[in-house]
Design a protein around this motif. Structure first.
Motif, PDB file in Angstrom:
ATOM      1  N   GLY A  70       0.844  -1.182   0.000  1.00 24.94           N
ATOM      2  CA  GLY A  70       0.000   0.000   0.000  1.00 24.94           C
ATOM      3  C   GLY A  70       0.883   1.237   0.000  1.00 24.94           C
ATOM      4  O   GLY A  70       2.081   1.167   0.272  1.00 24.94           O
ATOM      5  N   ARG A  71       0.295   2.377  -0.299  1.00 26.75           N
ATOM      6  CA  ARG A  71       1.028   3.645  -0.427  1.00 26.75           C
ATOM      7  C   ARG A  71       2.317   3.436  -1.221  1.00 26.75           C
ATOM      8  O   ARG A  71       3.429   3.601  -0.718  1.00 26.75           O
ATOM      9  CB  ARG A  71       1.321   4.254   0.944  1.00 26.75           C
ATOM     10  CG  ARG A  71       0.119   4.931   1.538  1.00 26.75           C
ATOM     11  CD  ARG A  71       0.441   6.061   2.515  1.00 26.75           C
ATOM     12  NE  ARG A  71       1.599   6.879   2.187  1.00 26.75           N
ATOM     13  CZ  ARG A  71       1.594   7.921   1.351  1.00 26.75           C
ATOM     14  NH1 ARG A  71       0.482   8.262   0.728  1.00 26.75           N
ATOM     15  NH2 ARG A  71       2.698   8.621   1.138  1.00 26.75           N
ATOM     16  N   ARG A  92      -4.877  -4.749  -4.457  1.00 27.10           N
ATOM     17  CA  ARG A  92      -5.796  -4.617  -3.309  1.00 27.10           C
ATOM     18  C   ARG A  92      -6.518  -5.933  -2.996  1.00 27.10           C
ATOM     19  O   ARG A  92      -7.675  -5.941  -2.575  1.00 27.10           O
ATOM     20  CB  ARG A  92      -6.807  -3.493  -3.559  1.00 27.10           C
ATOM     21  CG  ARG A  92      -6.188  -2.108  -3.752  1.00 27.10           C
ATOM     22  CD  ARG A  92      -7.262  -1.048  -3.904  1.00 27.10           C
ATOM     23  NE  ARG A  92      -6.736   0.265  -4.208  1.00 27.10           N
ATOM     24  CZ  ARG A  92      -6.378   1.178  -3.303  1.00 27.10           C
ATOM     25  NH1 ARG A  92      -6.460   0.896  -2.013  1.00 27.10           N
ATOM     26  NH2 ARG A  92      -5.933   2.370  -3.690  1.00 27.10           N
ATOM     27  N   GLY A 156      -3.808   5.058  -0.292  1.00 25.33           N
ATOM     28  CA  GLY A 156      -5.024   4.997   0.502  1.00 25.33           C
ATOM     29  C   GLY A 156      -6.183   4.559  -0.378  1.00 25.33           C
ATOM     30  O   GLY A 156      -6.093   3.563  -1.098  1.00 25.33           O
ATOM     31  N   PRO A 157      -7.296   5.313  -0.391  1.00 23.09           N
ATOM     32  CA  PRO A 157      -8.449   4.945  -1.203  1.00 23.09           C
ATOM     33  C   PRO A 157      -8.353   5.402  -2.663  1.00 23.09           C
ATOM     34  O   PRO A 157      -9.312   5.276  -3.410  1.00 23.09           O
ATOM     35  CB  PRO A 157      -9.600   5.659  -0.496  1.00 23.09           C
ATOM     36  CG  PRO A 157      -8.973   6.888   0.071  1.00 23.09           C
ATOM     37  CD  PRO A 157      -7.582   6.467   0.492  1.00 23.09           C
ATOM     38  N   GLU A 173     -12.166   5.302  -3.958  1.00 26.85           N
ATOM     39  CA  GLU A 173     -13.149   4.366  -3.421  1.00 26.85           C
ATOM     40  C   GLU A 173     -14.488   5.071  -3.230  1.00 26.85           C
ATOM     41  O   GLU A 173     -14.545   6.159  -2.661  1.00 26.85           O
ATOM     42  CB  GLU A 173     -12.673   3.789  -2.086  1.00 26.85           C
ATOM     43  CG  GLU A 173     -11.431   2.922  -2.197  1.00 26.85           C
ATOM     44  CD  GLU A 173     -11.682   1.674  -3.017  1.00 26.85           C
ATOM     45  OE1 GLU A 173     -12.630   0.930  -2.721  1.00 26.85           O
ATOM     46  OE2 GLU A 173     -10.909   1.446  -3.973  1.00 26.85           O
ATOM     47  N   ASP A 193      -7.123  -0.547   1.680  1.00 22.89           N
ATOM     48  CA  ASP A 193      -6.024   0.346   1.327  1.00 22.89           C
ATOM     49  C   ASP A 193      -4.744  -0.429   1.019  1.00 22.89           C
ATOM     50  O   ASP A 193      -3.898   0.038   0.251  1.00 22.89           O
ATOM     51  CB  ASP A 193      -5.750   1.338   2.466  1.00 22.89           C
ATOM     52  CG  ASP A 193      -6.834   2.391   2.599  1.00 22.89           C
ATOM     53  OD1 ASP A 193      -7.717   2.464   1.721  1.00 22.89           O
ATOM     54  OD2 ASP A 193      -6.800   3.146   3.589  1.00 22.89           O
ATOM     55  N   GLU A 194      -4.583  -1.601   1.629  1.00 22.61           N
ATOM     56  CA  GLU A 194      -3.427  -2.455   1.389  1.00 22.61           C
ATOM     57  C   GLU A 194      -3.901  -3.841   0.970  1.00 22.61           C
ATOM     58  O   GLU A 194      -4.969  -4.294   1.386  1.00 22.61           O
ATOM     59  CB  GLU A 194      -2.559  -2.590   2.641  1.00 22.61           C
ATOM     60  CG  GLU A 194      -1.938  -1.281   3.099  1.00 22.61           C
ATOM     61  CD  GLU A 194      -1.022  -1.492   4.289  1.00 22.61           C
ATOM     62  OE1 GLU A 194      -1.083  -2.584   4.901  1.00 22.61           O
ATOM     63  OE2 GLU A 194      -0.250  -0.586   4.594  1.00 22.61           O
TER      64      GLU A 194
END
Length: 219
Positions: A70-71, A92, A156-157, A173, A193-194
């Motif tokens: 993520g990120r 995801r 994130g989203p 999202e 998010d991850e």
């Protein structure tokens, strides 16, 4: 006045230092030799030859076993064997995959397919889109056997997909998506998010080669 000047000098220095900070390095997740760190599930398989991952049969996927990401940005360099072939990059994925369809329904597939109309589908199924969920902002993908560079940003989203330097997808999202038409299209709903990520092998008639899979953390 001296205090103001000093504050301005400090602010300018901080800005310059931030501007000069180098980007994080890209880490190669495919070593160009074998599938160390990767695992295949579902029908078909993936093999390595001449520094490339090659898809065989399907529908299955090869996922990175190093855990959730993520990120970050993912850079995937690929080409189709024929003028058009079908594959994808899953992101995801909420759980470590044990079969091929959970990532479809509960993660996102960043599509690889320049001509979905050949299978009766539409623009929501084109290279660089989130499969069946987003419409392309542009269509910069190249046909086989030319190489393409896909960069997926997971923040994130927020999901952004660029193809050959051109933005194709910009999705948050909860953004509206079209109605689900086919049972093989993903279930609707929010994604984490991850998550895990992987490469799709679609069918015996669709052959795609991947020569780079790299990750870069976001600043």
């Amino acid at each position: 006045m001296r205090g103001l000047r000093a504050a301005l000098v400090v602010a300018a220095t901080v800005f310059l230092l931030a501007a000069e900070k180098p980007e994080p390095e890209w880490k190669h997740l495919f070593n160009g030799k074998d599938l160390t760190g990767w695992k295949h599930v579902g029908p078909g398989e993936m093999t390595v030859a001449d520094g490339m991952i090659e898809t065989h049969g399907g529908m299955g996927l090869l996922y990175w076993t190093g855990g959730k990401i993520g990120r970050c940005k993912l850079r995937v360099v690929f080409r189709m064997r024929d003028f058009n072939d079908n594959s994808g990059v899953y992101i995801r994925i909420p759980l470590e995959p044990r079969e091929a369809w959970m990532p479809v329904h509960y993660g996102y597939e960043v599509q690889i397919d320049n001509h979905p109309e050949t299978s009766g589908e539409d623009e929501f199924h084109m290279t660089g889109t989130l499969y069946s969920l987003t419409k392309p902002l542009a269509k910069p993908a190249k046909p086989g056997p030319e190489w393409n560079t896909m960069i997926i940003t997971i923040d994130g989203p927020h999901t952004i997909v660029e193809m050959n330097g051109v933005k194709v997808t910009d999705y948050h999202e909860g953004d509206p998506v079209p109605e689900r038409k086919f049972d093989y299209e993903p279930q609707h709903g929010l994604r984490p998010d991850e998550g895990y990520f992987g490469l799709q092998n679609h069918s015996k008639n669709d052959v795609v080669f991947f020569k780079e899979v790299s990750i870069q953390p976001l600043p």
